[in-house]
Design a protein around this motif. Structure first.
Motif, PDB file in Angstrom:
ATOM      1  N   ALA A   9     -33.000   8.698  -4.615  1.00  0.00           N
ATOM      2  CA  ALA A   9     -31.622   9.164  -4.734  1.00  0.00           C
ATOM      3  C   ALA A   9     -30.822   8.177  -5.589  1.00  0.00           C
ATOM      4  N   TRP A  10     -29.846   8.707  -6.332  1.00  0.00           N
ATOM      5  CA  TRP A  10     -28.960   7.902  -7.156  1.00  0.00           C
ATOM      6  C   TRP A  10     -27.552   8.443  -6.984  1.00  0.00           C
ATOM      7  N   THR A  11     -26.603   7.573  -6.671  1.00  0.00           N
ATOM      8  CA  THR A  11     -25.209   7.989  -6.509  1.00  0.00           C
ATOM      9  C   THR A  11     -24.317   7.130  -7.378  1.00  0.00           C
ATOM     10  N   ASP A  12     -23.224   7.715  -7.845  1.00  0.00           N
ATOM     11  CA  ASP A  12     -22.224   7.015  -8.659  1.00  0.00           C
ATOM     12  C   ASP A  12     -20.872   7.605  -8.296  1.00  0.00           C
ATOM     13  N   ILE A  13     -20.047   6.836  -7.592  1.00  0.00           N
ATOM     14  CA  ILE A  13     -18.744   7.308  -7.134  1.00  0.00           C
ATOM     15  C   ILE A  13     -17.667   6.531  -7.866  1.00  0.00           C
ATOM     16  N   PRO A  61      -9.831   7.599  -1.103  1.00  0.00           N
ATOM     17  CA  PRO A  61     -10.190   7.019   0.191  1.00  0.00           C
ATOM     18  C   PRO A  61     -11.601   6.437   0.250  1.00  0.00           C
ATOM     19  N   LEU A  62     -12.432   6.702  -0.764  1.00  0.00           N
ATOM     20  CA  LEU A  62     -13.817   6.234  -0.740  1.00  0.00           C
ATOM     21  C   LEU A  62     -13.987   4.962  -1.568  1.00  0.00           C
ATOM     22  N   ARG A  63     -14.929   4.157  -1.147  1.00  0.00           N
ATOM     23  CA  ARG A  63     -15.287   3.002  -1.969  1.00  0.00           C
ATOM     24  C   ARG A  63     -16.019   3.491  -3.205  1.00  0.00           C
ATOM     25  N   THR A  64     -15.818   2.834  -4.314  1.00  0.00           N
ATOM     26  CA  THR A  64     -16.514   3.210  -5.537  1.00  0.00           C
ATOM     27  C   THR A  64     -17.735   2.313  -5.713  1.00  0.00           C
ATOM     28  N   GLY A  65     -18.678   2.778  -6.497  1.00  0.00           N
ATOM     29  CA  GLY A  65     -19.858   1.979  -6.772  1.00  0.00           C
ATOM     30  C   GLY A  65     -21.070   2.845  -7.043  1.00  0.00           C
ATOM     31  N   LYS A  66     -22.196   2.151  -7.212  1.00  0.00           N
ATOM     32  CA  LYS A  66     -23.455   2.834  -7.508  1.00  0.00           C
ATOM     33  C   LYS A  66     -24.508   2.357  -6.529  1.00  0.00           C
ATOM     34  N   GLU A  67     -25.376   3.237  -6.149  1.00  0.00           N
ATOM     35  CA  GLU A  67     -26.521   2.914  -5.290  1.00  0.00           C
ATOM     36  C   GLU A  67     -27.710   3.732  -5.778  1.00  0.00           C
ATOM     37  N   GLU A  68     -28.891   3.178  -5.612  1.00  0.00           N
ATOM     38  CA  GLU A  68     -30.101   3.929  -5.902  1.00  0.00           C
ATOM     39  C   GLU A  68     -31.240   3.344  -5.096  1.00  0.00           C
ATOM     40  N   GLY A  69     -32.254   4.140  -4.877  1.00  0.00           N
ATOM     41  CA  GLY A  69     -33.416   3.662  -4.148  1.00  0.00           C
ATOM     42  C   GLY A  69     -34.172   4.782  -3.473  1.00  0.00           C
ATOM     43  N   LEU A  70     -35.221   4.380  -2.778  1.00  0.00           N
ATOM     44  CA  LEU A  70     -36.064   5.325  -2.065  1.00  0.00           C
ATOM     45  C   LEU A  70     -35.629   5.408  -0.611  1.00  0.00           C
ATOM     46  N   ILE A  83     -29.790   8.810   2.630  1.00  0.00           N
ATOM     47  CA  ILE A  83     -29.360   8.415   1.289  1.00  0.00           C
ATOM     48  C   ILE A  83     -28.411   7.233   1.377  1.00  0.00           C
ATOM     49  N   ARG A  84     -28.606   6.251   0.485  1.00  0.00           N
ATOM     50  CA  ARG A  84     -27.698   5.109   0.410  1.00  0.00           C
ATOM     51  C   ARG A  84     -26.496   5.447  -0.441  1.00  0.00           C
ATOM     52  N   LEU A  85     -25.307   5.233   0.121  1.00  0.00           N
ATOM     53  CA  LEU A  85     -24.047   5.391  -0.595  1.00  0.00           C
ATOM     54  C   LEU A  85     -23.337   4.041  -0.612  1.00  0.00           C
ATOM     55  N   PRO A  86     -22.322   3.868  -1.475  1.00  0.00           N
ATOM     56  CA  PRO A  86     -21.610   2.588  -1.486  1.00  0.00           C
ATOM     57  C   PRO A  86     -21.040   2.206  -0.117  1.00  0.00           C
TER      58      PRO A  86
END
Length: 69
Positions: A3-7, A12-21, A48-51
């Motif tokens: 999974a890959w996320t980019d917020i 109200p949400l923290r911003t950032g990027k996460e990726e991994g299995l 799934i990992r999120l910021p």
């Protein structure tokens, strides 16, 4: 499951990027209607990992399947 996320810029949400299995678990059912047609339903949970930390994402899918013979 990879999974890959980019917020970006959601107040109200923290911003950032996460990726991994991460793990995926689930189950499904399928019923044959004819020799070629079937219907199916699946329920899956993804970790799934999120910021903000790890989250569970639950999905429910239904579908029709045609087998070419």
């Amino acid at each position: 499951v990879y999974a890959w996320t980019d917020i970006d810029g959601v107040a109200p949400l923290r911003t950032g990027k996460e990726e991994g299995l991460g793990p995926k678990i689930g189950f499904g059912l399928q019923a044959g209607l004819t020799p070629n047609w079937a219907i199916r339903a699946d329920v899956d949970r993804y970790k799934i990992r999120l910021p903000e930390g790890k989250e569970d994402v639950d999905t429910f899918t239904i579908g029709a399947q045609y087998t070419f013979r």
